[in-house]
Design a protein around this motif. Structure first.
Motif, short mmCIF file in Angstrom:
data_model
loop_
_atom_site.label_atom_id
_atom_site.label_comp_id
_atom_site.label_asym_id
_atom_site.label_seq_id
_atom_site.Cartn_x
_atom_site.Cartn_y
_atom_site.Cartn_z
N THR A 346 0.83 -1.20 0.00
CA THR A 346 0.00 0.00 0.00
C THR A 346 0.87 1.26 0.00
OG1 THR A 346 -1.54 -1.25 1.36
CG2 THR A 346 -1.97 1.08 1.12
N LEU A 390 -3.81 -3.33 -5.66
CA LEU A 390 -4.72 -3.43 -4.53
C LEU A 390 -5.45 -4.78 -4.49
CD1 LEU A 390 -6.20 0.17 -4.48
CD2 LEU A 390 -4.82 -0.91 -2.70
N GLU A 394 -5.72 -7.55 -1.59
CA GLU A 394 -7.01 -8.12 -1.18
C GLU A 394 -6.90 -9.64 -1.12
OE1 GLU A 394 -10.23 -7.19 -3.83
OE2 GLU A 394 -11.53 -6.76 -2.12
N LEU A 404 -10.39 -5.56 2.59
CA LEU A 404 -9.73 -4.32 2.20
C LEU A 404 -10.79 -3.36 1.69
CD1 LEU A 404 -6.76 -3.15 1.12
CD2 LEU A 404 -7.75 -3.80 -1.04
N VAL A 406 -11.18 0.64 0.02
CA VAL A 406 -10.43 1.78 -0.50
C VAL A 406 -11.37 2.96 -0.74
CG1 VAL A 406 -8.97 2.61 -2.37
CG2 VAL A 406 -8.82 0.24 -1.64
N SER A 408 -10.96 6.55 -2.41
CA SER A 408 -9.97 7.32 -3.15
C SER A 408 -10.61 8.18 -4.22
CB SER A 408 -8.96 6.35 -3.76
OG SER A 408 -7.94 7.06 -4.42
N THR A 414 -6.37 9.49 -0.45
CA THR A 414 -6.68 8.07 -0.52
C THR A 414 -6.59 7.47 0.87
OG1 THR A 414 -5.79 7.92 -2.75
CG2 THR A 414 -5.98 5.87 -1.53
N VAL A 416 -6.79 3.69 2.58
CA VAL A 416 -6.92 2.24 2.43
C VAL A 416 -7.08 1.65 3.82
CG1 VAL A 416 -5.80 0.14 1.63
CG2 VAL A 416 -5.50 2.25 0.35
#
Lengths: 425, 216
Positions: A346, A390, A394, A404, A406, A408, A414, A416
């Protein structure tokens, strides 16, 4: 003891009153609306209204499930199938939702329950307040009210007693008192019976649970495949790195040493030069091995655990990174490792793709869940899927039932978030 | 000079003993585990300790922990930590008490016997010996920021060596220039970085590191 029994009975009576109103009114409203909505599906309108009505019905049923647990210790699990995560939006989403809800057997069981709830459920619930309150009417009769009713020609019945005199009115009062006493003992049982009846219909059936288990097995099979694939790829990478790197350097070193052995007396100057080269090779082999080890299991992770490993990682980044750790203990090694590499990837993403200037990492553990948030002030626009790094993260977390998320928006920031169920020791 | 050595791998321990003895150090004890190290440091009062980060029985950072504990018990006890890998995190922990007399080097540095022995002597004398890898990480980490960017390449070289713990004379020797030239560079660096000028080698390093550390 006496007062607490009275207290419990009175509370149960009040709850019974509430339940009877809710089961009758809610039952009629939701049943009629649901039947109408479903009936209108062929006309098209029903497709839009059905999910709305059914969602309301599910809330209605869920409230009862919660009350069953809180009031009578009757545990009713929620049987509804979850919606897939990537539902379409707008009109088409509503159509999908309608279709999925109608396919869910729990929907039809909900409707059956409404019928039972507004009849049998209602009667059982209303009994609880009645047992307590009927006594009042008995006493009202006994205190003289029977007389004007009787004189006006009214043949008043109190339960099975025909009240025609003070004596029979007294019987009524005595019966009312008796019912009150019965209520004291029976009321909590009545409420529990009401919820047990509900449980019979709105708890998941065995086949539903089997289906859930089957889904779970599918998920586990998939994540195991991912895990096996990932570790196989990892092994290939390690083998290749060793073969091309450290191993080759050690071979070169051995060759140099052989040459040195032959040259040491005849050409000491050349031998000395080769010695320097051999030393350099050994140093580079070490560097490569060190990098390899860091890629497999970072030393700080092994020595100190996740918190310090992420801190050490942050210190090596070219971007100012704040790390906030609140972990009391260490997770199991595979979980730590997965979490570490997830954070590492990340962070790499944030620096490479988001062009972030500042990053914040927050690690904490609550309620059996390791939660990690990585926030950056980069340009945003990151998405899971579409073969991005990503989705790799995951998959990595999926092996441990981790998830996970996200957020963004284009223009950033962003965030996460990762969650992995685990215990610390 | 009396040394306590802690290293769990026999080959390395043996090699270090021979190397140190070749340079006229007296080996007070050569141990292979954390508890033994703690005991030796408390009882033998060595002039310097050379310690591997990872030691039995835990095989984690036991050596580092023992060294830090020994320094808490006896502030300024010279400790040179060796490791298969170097981490800023550990370097900071060693430097944190500000008393000097610490070193943190990659194990490969022993390949260059002269430099390694020099580092041991420097630490024993209360100076510092930080691995170039740690310093490079620190410098590259801050390179984008002002006013580190204002340094000339030569000044950066000097800063790097200074942060490792070397004296002006040693830096001059390494860069093959006069000591006067180095003194000029260092005063420029101190000026550009807004660091207090100090004659003391050890304080000088701490000042550099403190500067590089700030704003994190």
């Amino acid at each position: 003891m006496g007062t607490s029994r009275v207290g419990r009975a009175v509370i149960a009576g009040a709850r019974g009153l509430y339940l009877s109103v809710v089961s009758l009114a809610g039952g009629i409203i939701f049943f009629v609306n649901a039947v109408l909505a479903i009936a209108f599906i062929p006309l098209g309108i029903g497709v839009l209204t059905t999910p709305v009505v059914l969602t309301g019905l599910r809330k209605h049923a869920n409230l009862r499930r919660v009350q069953a647990g809180e009031w009578s210790d009757v545990h009713i699990p929620i049987p509804y199938r979850p919606f897939p995560p990537n539902m379409r939006r707008g009109l088409m989403g509503q159509v999908d939702r309608c279709h999925l809800m109608l396919k869910d057997p729990a929907t039809w069981r909900d409707l059956q329950w409404l019928l039972v709830d507004m009849t049998a459920g209602f009667i059982v619930a209303i009994l609880a307040p009645s047992l307590l309150l009927y006594m009042l009417y008995g006493w009202v009769l006994a205190l003289g009210v029977w007389e004007p009713i009787y004189n006006a020609g009214g043949g008043e019945w109190y339960a099975f007693i025909h009240v025609t005199s003070q004596t029979t009115a007294n019987y009524a009062a005595a019966l009312g008192t008796g019912l009150f006493v019965v209520g004291l003992f029976l009321n909590p049982v009545l409420i529990r019976t009401h919820f047990r009846m509900a449980r019979g219909l709105i708890a998941p059936t065995t086949s539903m649970r089997e289906r859930e288990l089957a889904l779970r097995v599918d998920h586990l099979t998939e994540t195991r495949h991912d895990a096996v694939d990932t570790s196989a790829a990892e092994l290939r990478r390690i083998e290749r790195d060793l073969h091309d790197g450290a191993q080759a350097r050690l071979v070169a070193m051995g060759m140099d040493l052989g040459t040195i052995e032959a040259l040491v007396e005849s050409n000491p100057a050349k031998a000395k030069e080769l010695l320097a080269k051999a030393r350099q090779n050994s140093g580079e082999a070490l560097t490569e091995l060190r990098d390899l080890v860091r890629g497999i299991h970072p030393p700080v992770l092994a020595e100190r655990g996740l918190g310090d490993a992420v801190k050490a990682l942050a210190l090596r980044l070219p971007v100012t990174t704040e790390v906030d750790v609140e972990l009391r203990g260490r997770a199991e090694a595979p979980v730590e490792s997965a979490a570490y590499f997830a954070v590492s990837e990340t962070l790499t993403n944030a620096i490479k793709h988001a062009g972030a200037e500042r990053i914040w990492v927050d690690l904490h553990h609550t309620d059996g869940m390791l939660r990690i948030a990585v926030t950056d002030n980069g340009k945003g626009g990151a998405a899971v899927g579409t073969g991005s790094g990503l989705s790799g993260i995951e998959r990595r977390l999926g092996t441990f039932d981790g998830v996970l998320a996200v957020s963004s928006p284009v223009g950033g920031p962003t965030m996460v978030t990762m969650e992995i169920p685990c215990e610390l020791s | 000079m009396r040394v306590v050595l802690a290293e769990d791998l026999f080959l390395l321990r043996d090699g270090l003993v021979r190397m140190l003895e070749a340079f006229d150090f007296e080996i007070a004890a050569a141990v292979e585990s954390g508890p033994e190290l703690t005991k030796a440091l408390a009882e033998l009062q060595p002039d310097v300790a050379v310690v591997d980060v990872r030691l039995p029985p835990s095989h984690t950072d036991e050596g580092l922990q023992c060294a830090l504990a020994a320094r808490r018990a006896k502030p300024g006890l010279p400790v040179l930590v060796l490791s298969q890998h170097v981490e800023q995190l550990y370097a900071r922990e060693l430097l944190a008490d500000g008393t000097g007399g610490v070193g943190y080097l990659l194990k490969d540095r022993v390949f260059d016997a002269g430099q390694f022995i020099d580092a041991v002597r420097r630490v024993a004398a209360g100076g510092t010996a930080m691995d170039p890898q740690v310093i490079q990480q620190l410098l590259s980490r801050r390179s984008a920021d002002q006013p580190l960017g204002a340094l000339t390449p030569r000044e950066r070289e000097v800063l790097e060596l200074m942060a490792q713990g070397r004296s002006n004379a040693a830096i001059a020797g390494q860069l093959v220039v006069t000591e006067r030239a180095i003194a000029k560079h260092t005063s420029n660096i101190f000026g550009k970085l807004d660091l207090p000028v100090s004659d003391d080698d050890n304080r000088r390093v701490l000042a550099v590191l403190a500067y590089l550390d700030q704003g994190r």
